[in-house]
Design a protein around this motif. Structure first.
Motif, PDB file in Angstrom:
ATOM      1  N   PRO A 159       0.836  -1.194   0.000  1.00 44.62           N
ATOM      2  CA  PRO A 159       0.000   0.000   0.000  1.00 44.62           C
ATOM      3  C   PRO A 159       0.876   1.252   0.000  1.00 44.62           C
ATOM      4  O   PRO A 159       2.081   1.175   0.262  1.00 44.62           O
ATOM      5  N   ASP A 160       0.257   2.383  -0.263  1.00 41.54           N
ATOM      6  CA  ASP A 160       1.021   3.635  -0.254  1.00 41.54           C
ATOM      7  C   ASP A 160       1.356   4.090   1.161  1.00 41.54           C
ATOM      8  O   ASP A 160       2.347   4.805   1.360  1.00 41.54           O
ATOM      9  N   ALA A 161       0.548   3.688   2.127  1.00 37.80           N
ATOM     10  CA  ALA A 161       0.816   4.079   3.512  1.00 37.80           C
ATOM     11  C   ALA A 161       0.018   3.191   4.468  1.00 37.80           C
ATOM     12  O   ALA A 161      -0.962   2.551   4.084  1.00 37.80           O
ATOM     13  N   VAL A 162       0.466   3.178   5.710  1.00 37.35           N
ATOM     14  CA  VAL A 162      -0.213   2.454   6.790  1.00 37.35           C
ATOM     15  C   VAL A 162      -0.734   3.477   7.790  1.00 37.35           C
ATOM     16  O   VAL A 162      -0.034   4.447   8.126  1.00 37.35           O
ATOM     17  N   THR A 163      -1.955   3.285   8.259  1.00 32.25           N
ATOM     18  CA  THR A 163      -2.489   4.100   9.346  1.00 32.25           C
ATOM     19  C   THR A 163      -3.208   3.178  10.327  1.00 32.25           C
ATOM     20  O   THR A 163      -3.182   1.959  10.151  1.00 32.25           O
ATOM     21  N   TYR A 164      -3.855   3.733  11.338  1.00 31.55           N
ATOM     22  CA  TYR A 164      -4.383   2.898  12.420  1.00 31.55           C
ATOM     23  C   TYR A 164      -5.609   3.539  13.045  1.00 31.55           C
ATOM     24  O   TYR A 164      -5.865   4.741  12.889  1.00 31.55           O
ATOM     25  N   VAL A 165      -6.367   2.710  13.745  1.00 27.32           N
ATOM     26  CA  VAL A 165      -7.548   3.193  14.466  1.00 27.32           C
ATOM     27  C   VAL A 165      -7.082   3.916  15.735  1.00 27.32           C
ATOM     28  O   VAL A 165      -6.341   3.351  16.532  1.00 27.32           O
ATOM     29  N   PRO A 166      -7.500   5.167  15.928  1.00 29.53           N
ATOM     30  CA  PRO A 166      -7.055   5.913  17.113  1.00 29.53           C
ATOM     31  C   PRO A 166      -7.873   5.563  18.351  1.00 29.53           C
ATOM     32  O   PRO A 166      -8.975   5.022  18.250  1.00 29.53           O
ATOM     33  N   VAL A 167      -7.309   5.864  19.510  1.00 26.47           N
ATOM     34  CA  VAL A 167      -8.049   5.731  20.764  1.00 26.47           C
ATOM     35  C   VAL A 167      -8.298   7.125  21.323  1.00 26.47           C
ATOM     36  O   VAL A 167      -7.657   8.096  20.925  1.00 26.47           O
ATOM     37  N   SER A 168      -9.222   7.220  22.242  1.00 26.52           N
ATOM     38  CA  SER A 168      -9.524   8.511  22.857  1.00 26.52           C
ATOM     39  C   SER A 168      -8.399   8.921  23.802  1.00 26.52           C
ATOM     40  O   SER A 168      -7.584   8.093  24.218  1.00 26.52           O
ATOM     41  N   SER A 169      -8.374  10.188  24.145  1.00 20.79           N
ATOM     42  CA  SER A 169      -7.354  10.680  25.074  1.00 20.79           C
ATOM     43  C   SER A 169      -7.505  10.024  26.440  1.00 20.79           C
ATOM     44  O   SER A 169      -6.519   9.755  27.129  1.00 20.79           O
ATOM     45  N   GLU A 170      -8.763   9.738  26.829  1.00 16.74           N
ATOM     46  CA  GLU A 170      -9.001   9.075  28.123  1.00 16.74           C
ATOM     47  C   GLU A 170      -8.432   7.661  28.120  1.00 16.74           C
ATOM     48  O   GLU A 170      -7.784   7.233  29.070  1.00 16.74           O
ATOM     49  N   ARG A 171      -8.684   6.921  27.041  1.00 16.02           N
ATOM     50  CA  ARG A 171      -8.177   5.552  26.937  1.00 16.02           C
ATOM     51  C   ARG A 171      -6.658   5.539  26.820  1.00 16.02           C
ATOM     52  O   ARG A 171      -5.993   4.652  27.360  1.00 16.02           O
ATOM     53  N   ALA A 173      -4.627   7.752  28.146  1.00 17.30           N
ATOM     54  CA  ALA A 173      -4.095   8.036  29.470  1.00 17.30           C
ATOM     55  C   ALA A 173      -4.195   6.811  30.381  1.00 17.30           C
ATOM     56  O   ALA A 173      -3.322   6.568  31.209  1.00 17.30           O
ATOM     57  N   GLU A 174      -5.243   6.039  30.195  1.00 17.97           N
ATOM     58  CA  GLU A 174      -5.464   4.843  31.019  1.00 17.97           C
ATOM     59  C   GLU A 174      -4.441   3.752  30.714  1.00 17.97           C
ATOM     60  O   GLU A 174      -3.877   3.146  31.615  1.00 17.97           O
ATOM     61  N   ARG A 175      -4.192   3.505  29.408  1.00 18.67           N
ATOM     62  CA  ARG A 175      -3.293   2.412  29.008  1.00 18.67           C
ATOM     63  C   ARG A 175      -1.854   2.861  28.822  1.00 18.67           C
ATOM     64  O   ARG A 175      -0.925   2.064  28.952  1.00 18.67           O
ATOM     65  N   GLY A 176      -1.684   4.124  28.440  1.00 25.56           N
ATOM     66  CA  GLY A 176      -0.340   4.620  28.186  1.00 25.56           C
ATOM     67  C   GLY A 176       0.119   4.445  26.754  1.00 25.56           C
ATOM     68  O   GLY A 176       1.186   4.933  26.374  1.00 25.56           O
ATOM     69  N   PHE A 177      -0.659   3.763  25.933  1.00 26.47           N
ATOM     70  CA  PHE A 177      -0.302   3.561  24.538  1.00 26.47           C
ATOM     71  C   PHE A 177      -1.538   3.128  23.762  1.00 26.47           C
ATOM     72  O   PHE A 177      -2.548   2.720  24.335  1.00 26.47           O
ATOM     73  N   ASN A 178      -1.436   3.213  22.435  1.00 29.34           N
ATOM     74  CA  ASN A 178      -2.485   2.740  21.534  1.00 29.34           C
ATOM     75  C   ASN A 178      -1.970   1.471  20.872  1.00 29.34           C
ATOM     76  O   ASN A 178      -1.018   1.505  20.090  1.00 29.34           O
ATOM     77  N   GLN A 179      -2.589   0.335  21.188  1.00 32.61           N
ATOM     78  CA  GLN A 179      -2.097  -0.943  20.681  1.00 32.61           C
ATOM     79  C   GLN A 179      -2.154  -1.019  19.157  1.00 32.61           C
ATOM     80  O   GLN A 179      -1.261  -1.606  18.520  1.00 32.61           O
ATOM     81  N   ALA A 180      -3.166  -0.415  18.537  1.00 34.30           N
ATOM     82  CA  ALA A 180      -3.263  -0.425  17.080  1.00 34.30           C
ATOM     83  C   ALA A 180      -2.112   0.366  16.453  1.00 34.30           C
ATOM     84  O   ALA A 180      -1.557  -0.024  15.424  1.00 34.30           O
ATOM     85  N   GLU A 181      -1.762   1.476  17.078  1.00 35.88           N
ATOM     86  CA  GLU A 181      -0.641   2.285  16.590  1.00 35.88           C
ATOM     87  C   GLU A 181       0.672   1.512  16.695  1.00 35.88           C
ATOM     88  O   GLU A 181       1.509   1.540  15.786  1.00 35.88           O
ATOM     89  N   ARG A 182       0.863   0.802  17.815  1.00 39.66           N
ATOM     90  CA  ARG A 182       2.086   0.013  17.994  1.00 39.66           C
ATOM     91  C   ARG A 182       2.184  -1.091  16.938  1.00 39.66           C
ATOM     92  O   ARG A 182       3.257  -1.343  16.380  1.00 39.66           O
ATOM     93  N   LEU A 183       1.074  -1.766  16.692  1.00 39.50           N
ATOM     94  CA  LEU A 183       1.061  -2.828  15.683  1.00 39.50           C
ATOM     95  C   LEU A 183       1.361  -2.253  14.295  1.00 39.50           C
ATOM     96  O   LEU A 183       2.143  -2.828  13.525  1.00 39.50           O
ATOM     97  N   ALA A 184       0.730  -1.124  13.986  1.00 37.91           N
ATOM     98  CA  ALA A 184       0.946  -0.484  12.692  1.00 37.91           C
ATOM     99  C   ALA A 184       2.396  -0.055  12.520  1.00 37.91           C
ATOM    100  O   ALA A 184       2.990  -0.225  11.444  1.00 37.91           O
ATOM    101  N   ALA A 185       2.984   0.488  13.570  1.00 44.73           N
ATOM    102  CA  ALA A 185       4.371   0.941  13.511  1.00 44.73           C
ATOM    103  C   ALA A 185       5.318  -0.237  13.303  1.00 44.73           C
ATOM    104  O   ALA A 185       6.281  -0.144  12.529  1.00 44.73           O
ATOM    105  N   GLY A 186       5.049  -1.350  13.991  1.00 46.36           N
ATOM    106  CA  GLY A 186       5.887  -2.532  13.821  1.00 46.36           C
ATOM    107  C   GLY A 186       5.816  -3.090  12.412  1.00 46.36           C
ATOM    108  O   GLY A 186       6.837  -3.462  11.816  1.00 46.36           O
ATOM    109  N   LEU A 187       4.608  -3.138  11.861  1.00 46.04           N
ATOM    110  CA  LEU A 187       4.420  -3.615  10.486  1.00 46.04           C
ATOM    111  C   LEU A 187       5.090  -2.682   9.494  1.00 46.04           C
ATOM    112  O   LEU A 187       5.785  -3.133   8.567  1.00 46.04           O
TER     113      LEU A 187
END
Length: 298
Positions: A159-171, A173-187
């Motif tokens: 693909p031309d680019a990879v993106t990811y589903v975002p999480v809310s600012s509250e979520r 702050a609760e988790r400390g990271f966005n798991q979808a973003e981490r997966l996308a970055a690794g890929l």
């Protein structure tokens, strides 16, 4: 006297540790089952027995959503207009996968990140090969040639680019990271693809796992919007894709964006995100195609 006894105790403990190390089975402790064994070189942190338990989706029954079993969802009339071309997922969302993803997503167990990313990368490779095979069957599809006869290269769809589903600012702050973003970055890193931050979540939706299908779809309406810089990112992708395109490529050729999330249940989240991207592309007169890839498929 006390120091002498202390030294004897320390020496005895050191000998015990060395003896335990010599008598223990070779290898390291498996991340998921705790067994000491020679760990897998392909799937970081787990033993061969746990590798065998990975519930891969090997046979796709629904070519649209990537489900490995019978899929009544994609036959529904209102599901025909989803924003993404197709979805593919690495594994079935079994209790084992729920545990692995939960250990990372909710408990912040960082050692699961390379393992889950490895699963996603393998699913993307299969997705790429499937896409190339589909193009090869089309009469007008261009044929990819290797650079040299001595070193043939396997055609690969990217693909031309990879993106990811975002999480809310509250979520976040609760988790400390966005798991979808981490997966996308690794890929993106492994496949040398650009990763772009296109979307933002406008409202903090409650957990989707407790909702019915209709509630999930309703909740996702207006949940996402394009990032302030997202429009410029889409414009840049479109410009760069045509600058590097093969000679003869039509200017109406769409840019292809791969959207990443961790779990596909009804597809409502991915559909809502994809629709936001398509709408902004349409506003700018830029054709866009959305493909989605998730770690697990329920």
């Amino acid at each position: 006297m006390f120091n002498w006894l202390s030294n004897i105790t320390d020496h005895a403990q050191l000998l015990t540790q060395r003896l335990h190390h010599l008598l223990a089975p070779p290898g390291a402790t498996c991340l998921t089952c705790g067994t000491r064994a020679i760990l897998s070189s392909l799937y970081p942190g787990i033993c061969p027995r746990c590798v065998q338990q990975i519930p891969w989706i090997r046979s796709i029954r629904c070519l649209r959503c990537g489900r490995g079993v019978g899929c009544p969802d994609c036959a529904r009339p209102h599901m025909q207009n989803r924003s993404f071309i197709l979805n593919r997922s690495a594994v079935q969302y079994t209790p084992l996968m729920k545990e692995w993803i939960g250990m990372y997503k909710f408990r912040g167990h960082e050692r699961y990140a390379p393992l889950l990313t490895a699963l996603l990368i393998q699913a993307f490779q299969a997705m790429s090969e499937e896409h190339i095979s589909a193009l090869a069957k089309e009469p007008s599809a261009p044929v990819a040639h290797s650079a040299t006869l001595a070193q043939p290269t396997k055609p690969q769809w990217l693909p031309d680019a990879v993106t990811y589903v975002p999480v809310s600012s509250e979520r976040l702050a609760e988790r400390g990271f966005n798991q979808a973003e981490r997966l996308a970055a690794g890929l993106a890193t492994a496949c040398r693809l650009p990763i772009v931050d296109l979307l933002q979540r406008q409202i903090n939706t409650t957990k989707q796992s407790f909702k019915s299908r209709g509630e999930r779809i309703e909740t996702m309406k207006n949940a996402f919007s394009i990032n302030p810089e997202g429009i410029h990112l889409i414009e840049r992708l479109y410009r760069e894709s045509h600058l590097t395109a093969k000679k003869g490529m039509s200017h109406d050729e769409p840019i292809q964006i791969l959207l990443i999330d961790d779990i596909y249940t009804t597809g409502s989240t991915l559909d809502a995100c994809g629709q936001v991207i398509l709408n902004d592309g349409f506003t700018m007169g830029i054709p866009v195609e959305i493909y989605t890839l998730t770690l697990a498929r329920s």
